[in-house]
Enzyme design. Structure first.
Site, PDB file in Angstrom:
ATOM      1  N   CYS A 186       0.872  -1.170   0.000  1.00 35.53           N
ATOM      2  CA  CYS A 186       0.000   0.000   0.000  1.00 35.53           C
ATOM      3  C   CYS A 186       0.909   1.219   0.000  1.00 35.53           C
ATOM      4  O   CYS A 186       2.073   1.119  -0.382  1.00 35.53           O
ATOM      5  CB  CYS A 186      -0.949  -0.027   1.200  1.00 35.53           C
ATOM      6  SG  CYS A 186      -0.122   0.049   2.800  1.00 35.53           S
ATOM      7  N   MET A 187       0.416   2.342   0.435  1.00 35.96           N
ATOM      8  CA  MET A 187       1.220   3.560   0.406  1.00 35.96           C
ATOM      9  C   MET A 187       2.142   3.663   1.627  1.00 35.96           C
ATOM     10  O   MET A 187       3.320   3.912   1.485  1.00 35.96           O
ATOM     11  CB  MET A 187       0.295   4.774   0.326  1.00 35.96           C
ATOM     12  CG  MET A 187       1.003   6.017  -0.099  1.00 35.96           C
ATOM     13  SD  MET A 187       1.561   5.876  -1.798  1.00 35.96           S
ATOM     14  CE  MET A 187       0.723   7.252  -2.505  1.00 35.96           C
TER      15      MET A 187
END
Length: 100
Positions: free
Chosen positions: A81-82
């Site tokens: 994810c980020m």
């Protein structure tokens, strides 16, 4: 940020090395994030909110929707994810569904 069961945090180089094997890389960012920030090569995008449902799909349905073979419960899977929060949640979901 990247998460895998045996090693909760992976470096980018570790991921690149894993991708030489048969690991499935699932990016759990939202679709707009992929459009804005780019797709990681050879990853598939399954937003976190769809993940539990996706991992319980019929394998044929999974292939139709994500254009990849559905992972078995023992296949190596990496989530990204980020910042790492969602990939850790994704890992928890997968483990709760019986993935090793």
């Amino acid at each position: 940020s990247l998460c895998a069961g045996g090693a909760p945090n992976l470096s980018y180089q570790e991921l690149k090395d894993l991708k030489k094997t048969s690991v499935l890389h699932i990016d759990v960012r939202e679709r707009w994030e992929i459009e804005r920030f780019g797709k990681i090569p050879e990853s598939i995008n399954i937003p976190l909110g769809e993940l539990v449902e996706a991992l319980q799909m019929d394998p044929t349905e999974f292939r139709e929707q994500y254009h990849r073979k559905m992972p078995s419960k023992s296949d190596p899977v990496v989530f990204s994810c980020m910042a790492g929060t969602r990939s850790k949640q994704a890992l928890g979901f997968a483990v709760s569904l019986g993935f090793s």
